[in-house]
Design a protein around this motif. Structure first.
Motif, PDB file in Angstrom:
ATOM      1  N   CYS A 246       0.858  -1.183   0.000  1.00 17.44           N
ATOM      2  CA  CYS A 246       0.000   0.000   0.000  1.00 17.44           C
ATOM      3  C   CYS A 246       0.901   1.243   0.000  1.00 17.44           C
ATOM      4  CB  CYS A 246      -0.904  -0.008   1.225  1.00 17.44           C
ATOM      5  SG  CYS A 246      -2.010   1.404   1.323  1.00 17.44           S
ATOM      6  N   ILE A 247       0.870   2.011  -1.093  1.00 16.19           N
ATOM      7  CA  ILE A 247       1.753   3.175  -1.222  1.00 16.19           C
ATOM      8  C   ILE A 247       1.014   4.412  -0.732  1.00 16.19           C
ATOM      9  CG2 ILE A 247       3.247   4.490  -2.758  1.00 16.19           C
ATOM     10  CD1 ILE A 247       3.993   1.538  -2.511  1.00 16.19           C
ATOM     11  N   THR A 248       1.153   4.695   0.538  1.00 19.77           N
ATOM     12  CA  THR A 248       0.496   5.854   1.133  1.00 19.77           C
ATOM     13  C   THR A 248       1.479   6.781   1.850  1.00 19.77           C
ATOM     14  OG1 THR A 248       0.032   4.532   3.108  1.00 19.77           O
ATOM     15  CG2 THR A 248      -1.709   4.672   1.437  1.00 19.77           C
ATOM     16  N   SER A 249       2.762   6.533   1.682  1.00 21.01           N
ATOM     17  CA  SER A 249       3.775   7.364   2.325  1.00 21.01           C
ATOM     18  C   SER A 249       5.091   7.200   1.581  1.00 21.01           C
ATOM     19  CB  SER A 249       3.969   6.951   3.793  1.00 21.01           C
ATOM     20  OG  SER A 249       4.508   5.641   3.869  1.00 21.01           O
ATOM     21  N   LEU A 250       6.028   8.080   1.873  1.00 24.82           N
ATOM     22  CA  LEU A 250       7.355   7.977   1.265  1.00 24.82           C
ATOM     23  C   LEU A 250       8.039   6.688   1.697  1.00 24.82           C
ATOM     24  CD1 LEU A 250       9.516   9.409  -0.457  1.00 24.82           C
ATOM     25  CD2 LEU A 250      10.405  10.389   1.668  1.00 24.82           C
ATOM     26  N   LYS A 251       7.849   6.318   2.944  1.00 21.95           N
ATOM     27  CA  LYS A 251       8.466   5.105   3.474  1.00 21.95           C
ATOM     28  C   LYS A 251       7.966   3.868   2.720  1.00 21.95           C
ATOM     29  CE  LYS A 251       9.297   2.736   7.898  1.00 21.95           C
ATOM     30  NZ  LYS A 251       8.724   1.402   7.611  1.00 21.95           N
ATOM     31  N   GLU A 339      30.918  13.114 -11.213  1.00 20.48           N
ATOM     32  CA  GLU A 339      31.986  12.202 -10.811  1.00 20.48           C
ATOM     33  C   GLU A 339      32.217  12.258  -9.299  1.00 20.48           C
ATOM     34  OE1 GLU A 339      35.471  13.027 -13.090  1.00 20.48           O
ATOM     35  OE2 GLU A 339      34.541  12.456 -15.001  1.00 20.48           O
ATOM     36  N   ASN A 340      32.628  11.100  -8.749  1.00 21.56           N
ATOM     37  CA  ASN A 340      32.985  10.979  -7.327  1.00 21.56           C
ATOM     38  C   ASN A 340      31.858  11.423  -6.397  1.00 21.56           C
ATOM     39  OD1 ASN A 340      35.724  10.158  -7.974  1.00 21.56           O
ATOM     40  ND2 ASN A 340      36.071  12.297  -8.535  1.00 21.56           N
ATOM     41  N   VAL A 341      30.646  11.072  -6.769  1.00 22.70           N
ATOM     42  CA  VAL A 341      29.467  11.364  -5.954  1.00 22.70           C
ATOM     43  C   VAL A 341      29.090  10.114  -5.171  1.00 22.70           C
ATOM     44  CG1 VAL A 341      26.988  11.899  -6.032  1.00 22.70           C
ATOM     45  CG2 VAL A 341      28.582  13.129  -7.524  1.00 22.70           C
ATOM     46  N   VAL A 342      28.641  10.295  -3.938  1.00 12.62           N
ATOM     47  CA  VAL A 342      28.156   9.185  -3.125  1.00 12.62           C
ATOM     48  C   VAL A 342      26.699   9.459  -2.757  1.00 12.62           C
ATOM     49  CG1 VAL A 342      28.402   7.873  -0.980  1.00 12.62           C
ATOM     50  CG2 VAL A 342      30.445   8.687  -2.191  1.00 12.62           C
ATOM     51  N   LEU A 343      25.820   8.547  -3.162  1.00 16.54           N
ATOM     52  CA  LEU A 343      24.404   8.637  -2.810  1.00 16.54           C
ATOM     53  C   LEU A 343      23.994   7.362  -2.088  1.00 16.54           C
ATOM     54  CD1 LEU A 343      22.810  10.017  -6.126  1.00 16.54           C
ATOM     55  CD2 LEU A 343      23.678  11.322  -4.177  1.00 16.54           C
ATOM     56  N   GLU A 344      23.374   7.502  -0.937  1.00 14.22           N
ATOM     57  CA  GLU A 344      22.931   6.343  -0.174  1.00 14.22           C
ATOM     58  C   GLU A 344      21.586   6.646   0.483  1.00 14.22           C
ATOM     59  OE1 GLU A 344      24.603   3.402   3.383  1.00 14.22           O
ATOM     60  OE2 GLU A 344      25.982   4.675   2.263  1.00 14.22           O
ATOM     61  N   ASN A 345      20.619   5.761   0.264  1.00 15.54           N
ATOM     62  CA  ASN A 345      19.252   5.974   0.770  1.00 15.54           C
ATOM     63  C   ASN A 345      18.710   7.325   0.298  1.00 15.54           C
ATOM     64  OD1 ASN A 345      19.340   3.515   2.282  1.00 15.54           O
ATOM     65  ND2 ASN A 345      20.483   4.577   3.883  1.00 15.54           N
ATOM     66  N   VAL A 346      18.770   7.526  -1.012  1.00 18.08           N
ATOM     67  CA  VAL A 346      18.368   8.796  -1.614  1.00 18.08           C
ATOM     68  C   VAL A 346      17.359   8.529  -2.733  1.00 18.08           C
ATOM     69  CG1 VAL A 346      19.161  10.774  -2.971  1.00 18.08           C
ATOM     70  CG2 VAL A 346      20.519   9.975  -1.040  1.00 18.08           C
ATOM     71  N   ILE A 347      16.367   9.407  -2.864  1.00 21.66           N
ATOM     72  CA  ILE A 347      15.432   9.376  -3.990  1.00 21.66           C
ATOM     73  C   ILE A 347      15.576  10.685  -4.748  1.00 21.66           C
ATOM     74  CG2 ILE A 347      13.014   9.284  -4.711  1.00 21.66           C
ATOM     75  CD1 ILE A 347      12.411   7.709  -2.166  1.00 21.66           C
ATOM     76  N   LYS A 364      17.742   4.722   6.206  1.00 20.93           N
ATOM     77  CA  LYS A 364      17.138   3.595   5.490  1.00 20.93           C
ATOM     78  C   LYS A 364      15.621   3.542   5.662  1.00 20.93           C
ATOM     79  CE  LYS A 364      17.879   0.203   9.184  1.00 20.93           C
ATOM     80  NZ  LYS A 364      18.465  -1.124   9.532  1.00 20.93           N
ATOM     81  N   ASP A 365      15.107   4.109   6.750  1.00 22.84           N
ATOM     82  CA  ASP A 365      13.663   4.153   6.960  1.00 22.84           C
ATOM     83  C   ASP A 365      13.042   5.446   6.432  1.00 22.84           C
ATOM     84  OD1 ASP A 365      13.460   1.659   8.230  1.00 22.84           O
ATOM     85  OD2 ASP A 365      14.074   2.522  10.142  1.00 22.84           O
ATOM     86  N   TYR A 366      13.843   6.504   6.336  1.00 24.56           N
ATOM     87  CA  TYR A 366      13.353   7.791   5.849  1.00 24.56           C
ATOM     88  C   TYR A 366      14.381   8.375   4.885  1.00 24.56           C
ATOM     89  CZ  TYR A 366      10.087   7.206   9.658  1.00 24.56           C
ATOM     90  OH  TYR A 366       9.123   6.699  10.504  1.00 24.56           O
ATOM     91  N   PRO A 367      14.323   7.961   3.625  1.00 21.97           N
ATOM     92  CA  PRO A 367      15.328   8.389   2.652  1.00 21.97           C
ATOM     93  C   PRO A 367      15.275   9.884   2.363  1.00 21.97           C
ATOM     94  CG  PRO A 367      13.491   7.297   1.562  1.00 21.97           C
ATOM     95  CD  PRO A 367      13.287   7.103   3.032  1.00 21.97           C
ATOM     96  N   MET A 368      16.394  10.414   1.937  1.00 21.56           N
ATOM     97  CA  MET A 368      16.456  11.805   1.504  1.00 21.56           C
ATOM     98  C   MET A 368      15.834  11.919   0.117  1.00 21.56           C
ATOM     99  SD  MET A 368      19.837  14.161   0.806  1.00 21.56           S
ATOM    100  CE  MET A 368      20.363  14.072   2.514  1.00 21.56           C
TER     101      MET A 368
END
Length: 376
Positions: A246-251, A339-347, A364-368
């Motif tokens: 059920c997609i009702t939130s960002l999480k 280049e040389n970018v780090v993205l983790e738990n990001v939308i 991990k529960d609330y991505p950027m």
């Protein structure tokens, strides 16, 4: 089911979910997911796969992206002389002399009631766009006919209600599989009968119900009316056994994106005989540079990758620069990562540009989330 049941996808339901900034400029129904799809593709494909060839979509607002995505309906084989796909605007309700403009799906449906009245099908299935599943509505129709219910509601018995189905309705079902009352999931208990906000009834009964509710002026949403009429009408429950999100939130959106990468969910949703249809946007194949390293990810067409991508989803035409590392992230269409970018738990929403040497990390529960067309 062909010519026996019509489908209505309701974007103006009482649930009215919001998915953070992803739904600020588009309806939840057209939020991109799984590299190439929109949320509405799952419900629409379930109907088409079940032989339903007459589908109406009750829009709410901000529905330009909806009409752009659906077009004539040809990608779902719904561009037809008889039946087909109809996007029904709520703005017509402003000129309704009898009831005026009132908020709620009752009045959105009422403003377009002639569409349902002219349809020849005997039954109508009403479903939302935010419930991701693979369901055969033929089985639902057979169950409904056999049960003699006035209305049959679809539900799933889950053991993670306190984690994944916040604020969803729950059904109290008796031994005869009749709905006795409806409550709200307050995340108290893990076990619950989650209402999938999907129901079936006779088309003529549905029309009569809409007119009756509107004349009373007591309810704005058909769901409220059904809940309050449980003592007067026979409402049954049909149990769905498959995958449900059920997609009702960002999480929940982020969790679904991660779950789609697992073998079991991917096989059930995308690799079964019940195909998920979407708008065709053919692109050149993705190019992998000599420094590219991709693991456990979904990569759409037209991408250019010269970095590392792990446990992530990349939509079409995404560019990943040399030395960049993308982990546990969702990167939407036409994003450019330097280049040389780090993205983790990001939308990243569409057309985001991340310049060189940036590091963005969410929880991990609330991505950027980075909004559409932003530059970082």
């Amino acid at each position: 089911m062909k010519n026996e049941c019509m489908g209505l996808i309701n974007l103006d339901s009482i649930q009215n979910p919001s998915v953070n900034v992803l739904s600020d400029h588009r309806p939840v129904a057209t939020i991109p997911i799984a590299g190439r799809y929109r949320l509405i593709d799952f419900t629409l494909s379930n109907m088409v796969n079940s032989g339903i060839t007459n589908v109406g979509i009750y829009a709410r607002e901000k529905y330009r992206s909806l009409t752009d995505h659906l077009g004539s309906g040809k990608d779902w084989d719904l561009s037809r002389k008889q039946g087909g796909l109809y996007v029904l605007s709520p703005e017509i309700a402003k000129n309704n002399n009898n009831y005026g403009y009132r908020k709620g799906d009752i009045y959105t449906i009422l403003a377009n009631i002639d569409y349902i009245e002219k349809s020849p099908e005997e039954y109508v299935i009403v479903a939302p766009s935010y419930m991701i599943c693979s369901i055969d509505y033929n089985d639902l129709l057979k169950y409904h006919k056999k049960s003699n219910n006035d209305i049959t509601i679809v539900y799933k018995r889950v053991e993670n209600a306190n984690k994944d189905f916040k604020n969803c309705n729950t059904l109290n079902i008796d031994k005869d599989k009749l709905v006795k009352n409806v409550g709200n999931n307050l995340n108290t208990f893990p076990s619950a009968n989650i209402c999938m906000d999907t129901f079936i009834m006779k088309r003529t009964d549905f029309i009569e119900c809409i007119y009756s509710i509107a004349s009373m002026g007591t309810y704005s949403y058909i769901e409220d009316y059904i809940i309050n009429q449980l003592d007067n009408i026979q409402v049954g429950a049909y149990k769905y056994e498959g995958y449900l999100k059920c997609i009702t939130s960002l999480k929940s959106y982020y969790e679904a994106s991660k779950e789609f990468l697992t073998e079991d969910v991917s096989r059930e949703i995308f690799k079964s005989d019940r195909k998920i249809f979407t708008k065709d946007k053919s692109q050149a194949p993705t190019m992998y540079g000599e420094n590219a390293e991709v693991k456990d990810s979904f990569i759409a067409t037209g991408c250019q990758i010269d970095g590392t991508v792990e446990d992530s989803t990349l939509f079409r035409k995404v560019k990943i620069g040399k030395g960049s590392i993308i982990r546990d992230s969702v990167i939407m269409q036409s994003c450019k990562i330097g280049e040389n970018v780090v993205l983790e738990n990001v939308i990243l929403d569409k057309n985001v540009v991340i310049s060189d040497n940036k590091e963005l990390k969410g929880d991990k529960d609330y991505p950027m989330v980075i909004e559409k067309n932003e530059t970082v």
